[in-house]
Design a protein around this motif. Structure first.
Motif, mmCIF file in Angstrom:
data_model
loop_
_atom_site.group_PDB
_atom_site.id
_atom_site.type_symbol
_atom_site.label_atom_id
_atom_site.label_comp_id
_atom_site.label_asym_id
_atom_site.label_seq_id
_atom_site.Cartn_x
_atom_site.Cartn_y
_atom_site.Cartn_z
ATOM 1 N N GLY A 149 0.779 -1.225 0.000
ATOM 2 C CA GLY A 149 0.000 0.000 0.000
ATOM 3 C C GLY A 149 0.810 1.273 0.000
ATOM 4 O O GLY A 149 1.996 1.290 -0.364
ATOM 5 N N VAL A 150 0.181 2.349 0.443
ATOM 6 C CA VAL A 150 0.700 3.707 0.301
ATOM 7 C C VAL A 150 2.007 3.887 1.081
ATOM 8 O O VAL A 150 2.047 3.705 2.299
ATOM 9 C CB VAL A 150 -0.322 4.742 0.796
ATOM 10 N N LEU A 151 3.069 4.260 0.360
ATOM 11 C CA LEU A 151 4.356 4.549 0.969
ATOM 12 C C LEU A 151 4.962 5.757 0.259
ATOM 13 O O LEU A 151 5.578 5.618 -0.799
ATOM 14 C CB LEU A 151 5.306 3.349 0.871
ATOM 15 N N PRO A 152 4.783 6.968 0.800
ATOM 16 C CA PRO A 152 5.420 8.143 0.179
ATOM 17 C C PRO A 152 6.939 8.076 0.334
ATOM 18 O O PRO A 152 7.455 7.843 1.432
ATOM 19 C CB PRO A 152 4.840 9.324 0.980
ATOM 20 N N LEU A 196 -4.434 5.572 -2.203
ATOM 21 C CA LEU A 196 -3.897 4.664 -3.211
ATOM 22 C C LEU A 196 -4.109 5.154 -4.638
ATOM 23 O O LEU A 196 -3.318 4.834 -5.536
ATOM 24 C CB LEU A 196 -4.548 3.282 -3.059
ATOM 25 N N ALA A 197 -5.178 5.916 -4.862
ATOM 26 C CA ALA A 197 -5.480 6.374 -6.220
ATOM 27 C C ALA A 197 -4.349 7.220 -6.797
ATOM 28 O O ALA A 197 -4.203 7.317 -8.026
ATOM 29 C CB ALA A 197 -6.787 7.166 -6.219
ATOM 30 N N ARG A 198 -3.524 7.814 -5.950
ATOM 31 C CA ARG A 198 -2.440 8.686 -6.413
ATOM 32 C C ARG A 198 -1.100 7.945 -6.523
ATOM 33 O O ARG A 198 -0.093 8.547 -6.897
ATOM 34 C CB ARG A 198 -2.288 9.877 -5.460
ATOM 35 N N CYS A 199 -1.089 6.671 -6.195
ATOM 36 C CA CYS A 199 0.171 5.926 -6.121
ATOM 37 C C CYS A 199 0.475 5.192 -7.428
ATOM 38 O O CYS A 199 -0.409 4.883 -8.223
ATOM 39 C CB CYS A 199 0.109 4.916 -4.975
ATOM 40 N N VAL A 200 1.755 4.883 -7.612
ATOM 41 C CA VAL A 200 2.224 4.100 -8.742
ATOM 42 C C VAL A 200 2.891 2.844 -8.193
ATOM 43 O O VAL A 200 3.501 2.866 -7.121
ATOM 44 C CB VAL A 200 3.215 4.920 -9.612
ATOM 45 N N THR A 201 2.764 1.731 -8.908
ATOM 46 C CA THR A 201 3.377 0.490 -8.442
ATOM 47 C C THR A 201 4.852 0.450 -8.836
ATOM 48 O O THR A 201 5.286 1.118 -9.787
ATOM 49 C CB THR A 201 2.670 -0.738 -9.034
ATOM 50 N N LEU A 202 5.601 -0.369 -8.117
ATOM 51 C CA LEU A 202 7.024 -0.525 -8.416
ATOM 52 C C LEU A 202 7.213 -1.142 -9.795
ATOM 53 O O LEU A 202 8.090 -0.715 -10.567
ATOM 54 C CB LEU A 202 7.688 -1.394 -7.346
ATOM 55 N N GLN A 203 6.393 -2.131 -10.155
ATOM 56 C CA GLN A 203 6.540 -2.771 -11.463
ATOM 57 C C GLN A 203 6.264 -1.787 -12.586
ATOM 58 O O GLN A 203 6.944 -1.798 -13.617
ATOM 59 C CB GLN A 203 5.594 -3.974 -11.575
ATOM 60 N N ALA A 204 5.273 -0.909 -12.401
ATOM 61 C CA ALA A 204 4.986 0.102 -13.425
ATOM 62 C C ALA A 204 6.180 1.029 -13.610
ATOM 63 O O ALA A 204 6.536 1.392 -14.745
ATOM 64 C CB ALA A 204 3.746 0.896 -13.049
ATOM 65 N N LEU A 205 6.837 1.412 -12.510
ATOM 66 C CA LEU A 205 8.029 2.266 -12.603
ATOM 67 C C LEU A 205 9.153 1.569 -13.351
ATOM 68 O O LEU A 205 9.854 2.173 -14.167
ATOM 69 C CB LEU A 205 8.508 2.657 -11.207
ATOM 70 N N ILE A 206 9.329 0.285 -13.069
ATOM 71 C CA ILE A 206 10.388 -0.484 -13.732
ATOM 72 C C ILE A 206 10.140 -0.549 -15.235
ATOM 73 O O ILE A 206 11.064 -0.431 -16.048
ATOM 74 C CB ILE A 206 10.466 -1.903 -13.128
#
Length: 330
Positions: A55-58, A219-229
């Motif tokens: 979940g959400v981790l700024p 969560l709606a404002r977050c991006v996943t790690l896989q998407a960043l990769i």
């Protein structure tokens, strides 16, 4: 023969990336992966999220690290699944089963759940779990626990701002409680799951945990790690939000050029501002975040300041080396 490792050329990155942390990674592992993907010089997170939680981790970079403490103190919201009828050594799915009890589903009525919700809403006392990072004589409690040593832990005051309980099943089809919790800093959701299970007469342990909001960031404002990769480097930088993303609850104050320069030197400024415990301070021309402070009796008092270099780098943008070796500015 192993190929030589490519050295990553670091660069100044200033801002906040809102990550949807995956299961299985510690907060620091997630931070280091994103830091490497952005090639950032300086980074920090805003409070740990267990490897078994998502979940959400700024994530804060550069100047934004100066404001990470604000998210540490912020209320957080979680959705959790607690299996009924079993308690474990760690209060979650990683531990060995301590005790099994039958679950009387007929007795777990909406009225009974409402009564338990009320029991654990508001200011409550929690005994921290032995499997936690709290320290005793310089040693983490989980180290004592792994050695089979039980340490007496005094109860601590925490606040459950909101709690909603619903009967459900876990991933194995076993009876469980879904908990939606908004709570203060220092709340252990594992302990809350155990306590709710005891209140229902059958015990419980945590099976799944997802942070859905921290300090108004969801969560709606977050991006996943896989998407960043998977995305190109320039696109990753578009997910780095301004440092004042963490300051949405602060009162904005804008200073003219002379006052801005003095404020950045750590000097107090006088004005007709109302008292405010949390102020985000901006320069006027050009508009730029200078830092945070507070106002008492018309006096603006600096608390945390950006450096002139950080402000200059933010205004100019972060230089990005492309695959062709050219230099562009985002």
């Amino acid at each position: 023969m192993n190929a030589p490792r490519t050295r990553v050329q670091r660069r100044p990155v200033h801002g906040v990336l809102l990550l949807d942390k995956p299961l299985g990674l510690s907060s620091n592992d997630a931070l280091q992966k994103v830091k490497w993907l952005l090639r950032a010089e300086k980074a920090g997170h805003t409070g740990t999220l267990d490897p078994l939680a998502s979940g959400v981790l700024p994530l804060c970079f550069g100047a934004a690290t100066k404001f990470s403490q604000l998210q540490l103190e912020a209320p957080k919201t979680y959705t959790a699944i607690a299996r009924l009828g079993q308690t474990t050594t760690t209060a979650d799915a990683e531990g060995a089963v301590l005790r099994e009890r039958p679950v009387d589903l007929v007795s777990i009525t909406p009225e009974r759940l409402a009564a338990v919700q009320a029991q654990f809403t508001g200011d409550i006392q929690q005994v921290p779990p032995m499997y936690s990072a709290l320290k005793k004589d310089g040693k983490a409690l989980y180290e004592y626990a792994r050695a089979g040593v039980e340490i007496e832990r005094p109860a601590r005051a925490v606040t459950i701002h909101a709690l909603k309980l619903a009967l459900t099943q876990d991933e194995d089809g076993q009876p469980a409680i879904e908990m939606v919790v908004t709570c203060s800093k220092g709340t252990y959701i594992r302990t809350l799951a155990e306590d709710v299970g005891e209140a229902l007469g059958c015990g419980a342990h945590l099976r799944a945990l997802r942070r859905t909001d921290t300090g108004g960031i969801d969560l709606a404002r977050c991006v996943t790690l896989q998407a960043l990769i998977d995305m190109p480097e320039a696109e990753r930088m578009q997910h780095v939000l301004p440092a004042d993303t963490l300051l949405h609850a602060h009162v904005p104050v804008t200073l003219g050029e002379q006052d801005a320069g003095r404020f950045l030197s750590g000097l107090r400024r006088r004005g007709d501002w109302p008292d405010a415990s949390a102020v985000a301070v901006y320069g006027d021309q050009p508009r730029a975040l200078l830092g945070v402070g507070h106002v008492t009796s018309g006096e603006l008092i600096p608390d945390r300041l950006l450096s002139p270099l950080e402000i200059q780098q933010i205004l100019e943008g972060t230089p990005l080396h492309t695959e062709r070796g050219s230099l562009e500015t985002l």
